[in-house]
Enzyme design. Structure first.
Site, short mmCIF file in Angstrom:
data_model
loop_
_atom_site.label_atom_id
_atom_site.label_comp_id
_atom_site.label_asym_id
_atom_site.label_seq_id
_atom_site.Cartn_x
_atom_site.Cartn_y
_atom_site.Cartn_z
N THR A 1 -0.94 7.63 -1.22
CA THR A 1 -2.23 7.46 -1.90
C THR A 1 -3.11 6.41 -1.23
O THR A 1 -4.32 6.36 -1.47
CB THR A 1 -2.03 7.07 -3.36
OG1 THR A 1 -1.44 5.75 -3.42
CG2 THR A 1 -1.11 8.04 -4.08
N ARG B 1 0.83 -1.19 0.00
CA ARG B 1 0.00 0.00 0.00
C ARG B 1 0.87 1.25 0.00
O ARG B 1 1.71 1.43 0.88
CB ARG B 1 -0.93 0.01 1.22
CG ARG B 1 -1.85 1.22 1.26
CD ARG B 1 -2.84 1.16 2.39
NE ARG B 1 -3.82 0.10 2.19
CZ ARG B 1 -4.88 -0.07 2.98
NH1 ARG B 1 -5.07 0.71 4.02
NH2 ARG B 1 -5.73 -1.03 2.73
N ASP C 1 -0.38 -11.60 9.79
CA ASP C 1 0.29 -11.67 11.09
C ASP C 1 -0.06 -12.94 11.83
O ASP C 1 0.80 -13.56 12.47
CB ASP C 1 -0.09 -10.45 11.94
CG ASP C 1 0.59 -9.18 11.48
OD1 ASP C 1 1.57 -9.27 10.73
OD2 ASP C 1 0.14 -8.08 11.88
N ASP D 1 -5.58 -9.48 11.58
CA ASP D 1 -4.69 -9.44 10.43
C ASP D 1 -4.29 -10.87 10.07
O ASP D 1 -3.55 -11.53 10.81
CB ASP D 1 -3.44 -8.61 10.75
CG ASP D 1 -2.57 -8.40 9.52
OD1 ASP D 1 -2.02 -9.40 9.00
OD2 ASP D 1 -2.42 -7.25 9.09
#
Length: 209
Positions: free
Chosen positions: A108, A104, A203, A200
């Site tokens: 933006t 990511r 993770d 997550d």
């Protein structure tokens, strides 16, 4: 318009409950994701085409069905998608495995492709993109874009848990794509996490923070 399939099989829902549980450790979490991916692979391959062949049983000759040789490829979105890959290969071991890496952009907040490796015969294959989570839909859209711009014509998307927002984004941008989900959750929270979700996935699969 592509269809959305939500798998309500009791074994999938049972295992998904333990995947969601915050008390489930890395080893068990990884094993459960692998098992659910196998069960989902059974469902997602339900419409594979077959052809009739003649074989000799110990008793007589008979006509029976085998897969007609449709070429398939599994595309895990790195890194969490890797947790679903082996589970799918248990049922479709002849499938090729492609990879898409996305990160990511901090400014933006849009996904950017940093790695892509696909089979040479991309136009002839049916691709199943796998990622445990479909949240905002950004990564899924970018993965589908990556395949399409290289010539892929048959693409499906498969995940464990999806938010309604992510499903809508795929339907808006790629309306022909079929989406396969183990559970359709309530919503996204203010941080883009699926509620109730499972945290997550990367993770929890790999023991990182």
């Amino acid at each position: 318009m592509g269809k959305v399939y939500v798998f309500d099989h009791p074994l999938i829902q049972h295992k998904l409950s333990f995947i969601r549980d915050a008390k489930t450790g890395t080893k068990e979490f990884r094993e459960l994701v692998d098992e659910v991916a196998t069960l989902m692979a059974f469902e997602i391959t339900r419409d594979l085409q077959t052809e009739e062949v003649e074989i000799q049983t110990p008793v007589t000759t008979t006509k029976t069905k085998v897969l007609s040789g449709k070429k398939m490829a599994i595309v895990p979105i790195l890194r969490a998608g890797l947790g679903m890959t082996d589970g799918m290969l248990k049922l479709i071991p002849a499938a090729k495995v492609a990879h898409i890496g996305l990160y990511r952009d901090p400014e933006t907040l849009k996904p950017v492709e940093y790695y892509a490796k696909f089979p040479a015969d991309i136009e002839e294959r049916e691709f199943i993109i796998v990622d445990p989570m479909l949240a905002t839909g950004g990564s899924a859209i970018e993965a589908i874009n990556s395949l399409k711009k290289r010539g892929a014509k048959n693409i499906r998307f498969m995940c464990l848990i999806a938010a309604p927002e992510g499903v809508k984004v795929i339907q808006d941008v790629h309306p022909e794509i079929d989406i396969y989900i183990a559970a359709l959750d309530e919503k996204l929270d203010d941080h883009g996490y699926i509620v109730p979700g499972l945290g997550d996935a990367g993770d929890r699969l790999f023991g990182t923070k």
